[in-house]
Design a protein around this motif. Structure first.
Motif, short mmCIF file in Angstrom:
data_model
loop_
_atom_site.label_atom_id
_atom_site.label_comp_id
_atom_site.label_asym_id
_atom_site.label_seq_id
_atom_site.Cartn_x
_atom_site.Cartn_y
_atom_site.Cartn_z
N THR A 7 12.48 55.38 2.30
CA THR A 7 12.61 54.15 3.15
C THR A 7 13.24 53.06 2.72
OG1 THR A 7 10.49 53.68 2.51
CG2 THR A 7 10.19 54.73 4.63
N PHE A 8 13.58 53.32 1.31
CA PHE A 8 14.40 52.17 0.78
C PHE A 8 15.98 52.34 0.66
CE2 PHE A 8 10.34 52.11 -1.41
CZ PHE A 8 10.03 50.79 -0.93
N LYS A 9 16.81 51.36 0.63
CA LYS A 9 18.05 51.38 0.62
C LYS A 9 18.50 50.14 -0.40
CE LYS A 9 19.88 53.13 4.72
NZ LYS A 9 20.70 52.90 5.75
N ILE A 10 18.94 50.20 -1.48
CA ILE A 10 19.36 49.21 -2.13
C ILE A 10 20.86 49.18 -2.31
CG2 ILE A 10 17.16 48.46 -3.17
CD1 ILE A 10 18.32 49.39 -5.74
N ARG A 11 21.00 47.73 -2.71
CA ARG A 11 22.77 47.80 -3.00
C ARG A 11 22.70 46.47 -4.08
NH1 ARG A 11 27.01 47.65 1.62
NH2 ARG A 11 27.03 49.79 1.31
#
Lengths: 113, 156
Positions: A7-11
């Motif tokens: 469920t995570f998206k990081i940038r």
């Protein structure tokens, strides 16, 4: 919760010693005040706690309410982080569901000159 | 006989359906976790929310905090707010929307290495003051800005 996709998206972006981290969580964030087509209230379903750890320190400890937008997006800045470090992320919602992930901080691909 | 059976079936079905609805409704507030600041988040006005979260309502404004919010938001369902705090030892940042049914949107407790900056998206029901509270070195500071909303974002 058997989910195939995180469920995570990081940038992350790095400028000197400071990393700017953008994080998005996939979550409906229902307020409990919306109605479905039949006029029944859709029960509230929202993330209450979100934490982020880096190198053993809790760098962000967040409490959210229903009024945070669907698929919550959080951007923050962290000093003392470098590319390739791991971020430990975790959330819990009001139904007791949770998800956690360990993600590597990668900078965005730079444009070629 | 047959008719009685019909009635019995109907009544049991109805009973189980309502039972389920009640239990579903009751479960929601009970599932609230202990760590979540229930009194602050479910407060219906800004003062109660501030008392619940910080124990104080008398919070001076500071020019060392910057709140970036749109003057006119097209849709209230996703309004980006960002706060930059130039205060030393910023410990926590909170967002409140005055006219929302539950004004307190989120509280971010920052670690020692986290810079005084947070950006997030919130829902705004109708045009309202947006308030950011910054706790730095044990003291509270605030800043507010009026955000006009074209289409409300709560209750769709």
């Amino acid at each position: 919760m058997a989910k195939s996709k995180s469920t995570f998206k990081i940038r992350s972006r790095f400028k000197g010693d400071v990393a700017t981290i953008q994080c998005q969580i996939t979550h409906p964030m229902e307020t409990g005040m919306r109605k479905d087509k039949k006029g029944n209230l859709i029960p509230a379903h929202f993330i209450q706690k979100f934490t982020c750890e880096h190198a053993g320190d809790v760098v962000l400890d967040t409490e959210l309410n229903t009024s945070v937008s669907k698929n919550p997006y959080i951007k923050f800045k962290l000093s003392g982080a470098k590319e390739g470090d791991t971020l430990k992320l975790h959330w819990v919602d009001n139904k007791g569901n949770s998800d956690s992930a360990e993600l590597e901080m990668k900078s965005r691909r730079r444009k070629k000159k | 006989m047959d008719q009685q059976r019909r009635i019995l079936l109907k009544s049991t079905l109805a009973a189980s359906a309502t039972g389920m609805a009640i239990s579903a409704g009751l479960l929601t507030p009970k599932a609230v976790l202990a760590a979540w600041n229930t009194s602050a988040f479910t407060a219906k006005n800004v003062n109660d929310a501030l008392t619940g979260a910080y124990g104080s309502t008398d919070i001076p404004e500071s020019d060392k905090i910057k709140l970036k919010a749109p003057e006119l938001a097209q849709s209230g369902s996703k309004v980006t707010l960002s706060v930059t705090s130039n205060l030393d030892k910023t410990e926590s940042i909170s967002f409140l929307v005055k006219e929302n049914i539950q004004p307190l949107c989120a509280t971010f407790n920052l670690g020692s290495r986290t810079e005084g900056y947070i950006s997030t998206n919130v829902k705004i029901g109708k045009s309202s003051d947006v308030i950011a509270i910054v706790k730095a070195d044990g003291k509270l500071y605030s800043i507010k800005q009026y955000v006009k909303v074209a289409i409300g974002g709560c209750g769709g």
